[in-house]
Design a protein around this motif. Structure first.
Motif, mmCIF file in Angstrom:
data_model
loop_
_atom_site.group_PDB
_atom_site.id
_atom_site.type_symbol
_atom_site.label_atom_id
_atom_site.label_comp_id
_atom_site.label_asym_id
_atom_site.label_seq_id
_atom_site.Cartn_x
_atom_site.Cartn_y
_atom_site.Cartn_z
ATOM 1 N N GLN A 1 0.621 -1.232 -0.017
ATOM 2 C CA GLN A 1 -0.242 -0.239 -0.149
ATOM 3 C C GLN A 1 0.842 1.279 0.137
ATOM 4 O OE1 GLN A 1 -2.772 -0.654 3.188
ATOM 5 N NE2 GLN A 1 -3.966 -1.914 2.063
ATOM 6 N N ASN A 2 0.964 2.011 -1.212
ATOM 7 C CA ASN A 2 1.752 3.179 -1.278
ATOM 8 C C ASN A 2 0.482 3.692 -2.179
ATOM 9 O OD1 ASN A 2 4.020 0.835 -1.835
ATOM 10 N ND2 ASN A 2 4.688 2.762 -0.553
ATOM 11 N N PHE A 3 0.052 4.806 -1.362
ATOM 12 C CA PHE A 3 -1.317 5.349 -1.954
ATOM 13 C C PHE A 3 -1.098 6.887 -2.620
ATOM 14 C CE2 PHE A 3 -3.038 3.306 1.965
ATOM 15 C CZ PHE A 3 -3.881 2.581 1.191
ATOM 16 N N LEU A 4 -1.524 6.802 -3.658
ATOM 17 C CA LEU A 4 -1.212 7.942 -4.573
ATOM 18 C C LEU A 4 -1.879 9.148 -4.141
ATOM 19 C CD1 LEU A 4 -1.861 7.271 -8.488
ATOM 20 C CD2 LEU A 4 -0.052 8.702 -7.440
ATOM 21 N N GLU A 5 -1.081 10.302 -3.887
ATOM 22 C CA GLU A 5 -1.651 11.512 -3.325
ATOM 23 C C GLU A 5 -1.563 12.841 -4.163
ATOM 24 O OE1 GLU A 5 -2.111 10.722 1.197
ATOM 25 O OE2 GLU A 5 -0.600 12.249 0.718
ATOM 26 N N TYR B 1 3.341 -3.862 -5.835
ATOM 27 C CA TYR B 1 4.678 -4.159 -6.597
ATOM 28 C C TYR B 1 4.752 -5.449 -6.729
ATOM 29 C CZ TYR B 1 5.361 0.876 -7.393
ATOM 30 O OH TYR B 1 5.177 2.236 -7.607
ATOM 31 N N ASN B 2 4.637 -6.227 -5.268
ATOM 32 C CA ASN B 2 4.988 -7.621 -5.083
ATOM 33 C C ASN B 2 4.124 -8.533 -6.061
ATOM 34 O OD1 ASN B 2 2.797 -6.737 -3.606
ATOM 35 N ND2 ASN B 2 3.151 -8.280 -2.074
ATOM 36 N N ILE B 3 2.898 -8.177 -6.476
ATOM 37 C CA ILE B 3 2.124 -8.910 -7.454
ATOM 38 C C ILE B 3 2.060 -8.677 -8.876
ATOM 39 C CG2 ILE B 3 0.817 -9.441 -5.228
ATOM 40 C CD1 ILE B 3 -1.554 -7.936 -6.963
ATOM 41 N N SER B 4 2.855 -7.461 -9.110
ATOM 42 C CA SER B 4 2.623 -6.984 -10.505
ATOM 43 C C SER B 4 2.960 -7.958 -11.727
ATOM 44 C CB SER B 4 3.521 -5.760 -10.869
ATOM 45 O OG SER B 4 4.957 -5.776 -10.598
ATOM 46 N N THR B 5 4.202 -8.618 -11.479
ATOM 47 C CA THR B 5 4.384 -9.518 -12.701
ATOM 48 C C THR B 5 3.516 -10.871 -12.959
ATOM 49 O OG1 THR B 5 6.638 -8.970 -12.257
ATOM 50 C CG2 THR B 5 6.336 -10.879 -13.759
ATOM 51 N N PHE C 1 -1.103 0.564 -16.247
ATOM 52 C CA PHE C 1 -0.787 0.382 -14.706
ATOM 53 C C PHE C 1 0.414 1.205 -14.153
ATOM 54 C CE2 PHE C 1 -1.577 -4.054 -16.274
ATOM 55 C CZ PHE C 1 -2.846 -4.181 -15.650
ATOM 56 N N MET C 2 0.411 1.522 -13.125
ATOM 57 C CA MET C 2 1.424 2.180 -12.491
ATOM 58 C C MET C 2 2.381 1.110 -11.816
ATOM 59 S SD MET C 2 2.729 5.063 -10.658
ATOM 60 C CE MET C 2 1.181 6.160 -10.219
ATOM 61 N N LEU C 3 3.619 1.096 -12.271
ATOM 62 C CA LEU C 3 4.502 -0.089 -11.726
ATOM 63 C C LEU C 3 5.815 0.413 -11.238
ATOM 64 C CD1 LEU C 3 3.926 -2.558 -14.960
ATOM 65 C CD2 LEU C 3 2.978 -2.798 -12.625
ATOM 66 N N GLN C 4 6.474 -0.300 -10.757
ATOM 67 C CA GLN C 4 7.843 -0.122 -10.645
ATOM 68 C C GLN C 4 8.635 0.080 -11.761
ATOM 69 O OE1 GLN C 4 9.326 -3.021 -7.886
ATOM 70 N NE2 GLN C 4 11.315 -2.385 -8.173
ATOM 71 N N LEU C 5 9.539 1.476 -12.094
ATOM 72 C CA LEU C 5 10.043 1.689 -12.980
ATOM 73 C C LEU C 5 10.620 0.668 -13.731
ATOM 74 C CD1 LEU C 5 11.050 3.873 -15.194
ATOM 75 C CD2 LEU C 5 12.745 4.680 -13.658
ATOM 76 N N GLU C 6 11.290 -0.155 -13.080
ATOM 77 C CA GLU C 6 12.417 -1.244 -13.550
ATOM 78 C C GLU C 6 11.415 -2.185 -14.389
ATOM 79 O OE1 GLU C 6 13.182 -4.005 -10.868
ATOM 80 O OE2 GLU C 6 13.735 -5.213 -12.574
ATOM 81 N N VAL C 7 10.299 -2.447 -13.755
ATOM 82 C CA VAL C 7 9.321 -3.293 -14.184
ATOM 83 C C VAL C 7 8.822 -2.802 -15.660
ATOM 84 C CG1 VAL C 7 7.167 -4.643 -14.069
ATOM 85 C CG2 VAL C 7 8.661 -4.545 -12.130
ATOM 86 N N VAL C 8 8.494 -1.630 -15.635
ATOM 87 C CA VAL C 8 8.143 -1.047 -17.016
ATOM 88 C C VAL C 8 9.005 -1.000 -17.900
ATOM 89 C CG1 VAL C 8 7.191 1.058 -17.874
ATOM 90 C CG2 VAL C 8 6.345 0.505 -15.585
ATOM 91 N N VAL D 1 11.494 3.318 -4.515
ATOM 92 C CA VAL D 1 12.067 3.240 -6.036
ATOM 93 C C VAL D 1 11.201 4.138 -6.695
ATOM 94 C CG1 VAL D 1 13.142 0.879 -6.026
ATOM 95 C CG2 VAL D 1 10.403 1.086 -6.612
ATOM 96 N N MET D 2 11.565 4.600 -8.055
ATOM 97 C CA MET D 2 10.747 5.153 -8.985
ATOM 98 C C MET D 2 9.953 4.410 -9.541
ATOM 99 S SD MET D 2 11.567 8.330 -9.808
ATOM 100 C CE MET D 2 11.214 8.962 -11.350
ATOM 101 N N SER D 3 8.615 5.045 -10.173
ATOM 102 C CA SER D 3 7.735 4.257 -10.760
ATOM 103 C C SER D 3 7.430 4.865 -12.012
ATOM 104 C CB SER D 3 6.225 4.232 -9.833
ATOM 105 O OG SER D 3 6.579 3.699 -8.606
ATOM 106 N N ALA D 4 6.598 4.299 -12.838
ATOM 107 C CA ALA D 4 6.169 4.697 -14.190
ATOM 108 C C ALA D 4 4.900 4.092 -14.631
ATOM 109 C CB ALA D 4 6.993 4.239 -15.084
#
Ligand code: SAM
Length: 285
Positions: free
Chosen positions: A17-21, A113-117, A135-142, A184-187
């Motif tokens: 849970q990282n809530f977008l603000e 992030y832990n379930i994205s893949t 999707f908003m994901l970890q930048l590295e995954v994008v 980490v950065m997201s994208a």
């Protein structure tokens, strides 16, 4: 920077849970999604409704899947009268066929992030009925999803996702946009199932070939595919086996797996080596 409202819930790490603000990011994301009133849309992990609320300003109805049962009453009380249906469920196990109507499904989510893949792999099994996914994901995954051959980020996730979808990296999102901020950065990424799908004759074989090919990135294809094919079969392949796995395009993998699909594979080698390779892949994913 305008902040989004919150209702006193303490963010849980185990649910990612990282809530977008940051309202400017939320507005930009909603503009990229471009929701239309009669869209058949589902949001994964609505959380406190940061994205849900602005989406409902455009949509007649919205389905949302949330795992944290503490958030459900808030969402239901606050947003259900406005057209939201909350499914208290794990998105990884959710049967998305239940949401398929005449209109194709649009999927959105600021994903844990832990379930994205695994979630993307789960959703790809429904890709024929999906219009698009944002999707908003970890930048590295994008970066891995959108990677080109011959790059470090290019791997199994790239090949299997790009087999089904066109991938568009939209924009980066800094940790300061969230509460609590992730490390980490997201994208934001848009996945659009291909209108003219690539033609793998047997997806189970394609999946296996891609897994084995990337099981050891530093090795040549010949070395990696040795686990799956015997020497005669390897010699028959119309591919330069001196290449490393990241040097093949998605189309090359389709051609390779279509040729391998015509071979009789040794089931014992398959079962034994596939489980070995799975363990390795899981460690590197
Ligand atoms: N959409 C909200 C936002 O942008 O502020 C919340 C995003 S937060 C990164 C991820 C959300 O997904 C949380 O609400 C979390 O409880 C939920 N979640 C975590 N694992 C889930 C799962 N397996 N299935 C459905 N929802 C899940």
């Amino acid at each position: 920077m305008k902040k989004n409202v919150s209702f006193g819930h303490i963010p849980r790490k185990r649910f990612g849970q990282n809530f977008l603000e940051d309202m400017s990011i939320i507005d930009r994301l909603v503009a990229s999604i471009a929701p239309k009133a009669n869209d058949n849309m589902v949001e994964i992990g609505p959380g406190q409704g940061a994205l849900t609320r602005p989406l409902l300003e455009y949509l007649d109805v919205l389905n949302a899947i949330e795992l944290d049962r503490d958030l459900i009453p808030f969402l239901r009380a606050g947003l259900e009268p406005e057209g939201l249906t909350v499914h208290e469920a794990d998105a990884l196990k959710f049967n998305f066929a239940n949401l398929m109507q005449e209109r194709p499904l649009r999927v959105v989510g600021n994903l844990p992030y832990n379930i994205s893949t695994p979630l993307i792999f789960h959703l790809l099994t429904y890709q024929e009925k999906i219009q698009d996914m944002h999707f908003m994901l970890q930048l590295e995954v994008v970066d891995r999803l959108a990677a080109e051959p011959n790059s470090k980020a290019y791997g199994r996730l790239t090949v299997m996702t790009q087999y089904y979808c066109q991938v568009f990296k939209l924009f980066d999102v800094p940790p300061t946009a969230f509460n609590p901020p992730p490390k980490v950065m997201s994208a934001i990424v848009r996945l659009k199932p291909r209108t003219f799908p690539l033609q793998a004759t047997d997806m189970a074989v394609m999946d296996k070939v891609v897994r084995f090919s990337f099981s050891q990135r530093r090795k040549t294809l010949r070395n990696n595919l040795k686990q799956l094919l015997n020497a005669e079969q390897l010699d028959e392949l119309n591919q330069d086996l001196k290449k490393r796995p990241e040097q093949l395009s998605v189309e090359d993998y389709v051609n390779l797996s279509n040729q391998i699909a015509t071979f009789t594979l040794d089931d014992d080698i398959n079962k034994r080596e596939l489980s070995k390779s799975r363990t390795k892949n899981q460690q590197s994913e």
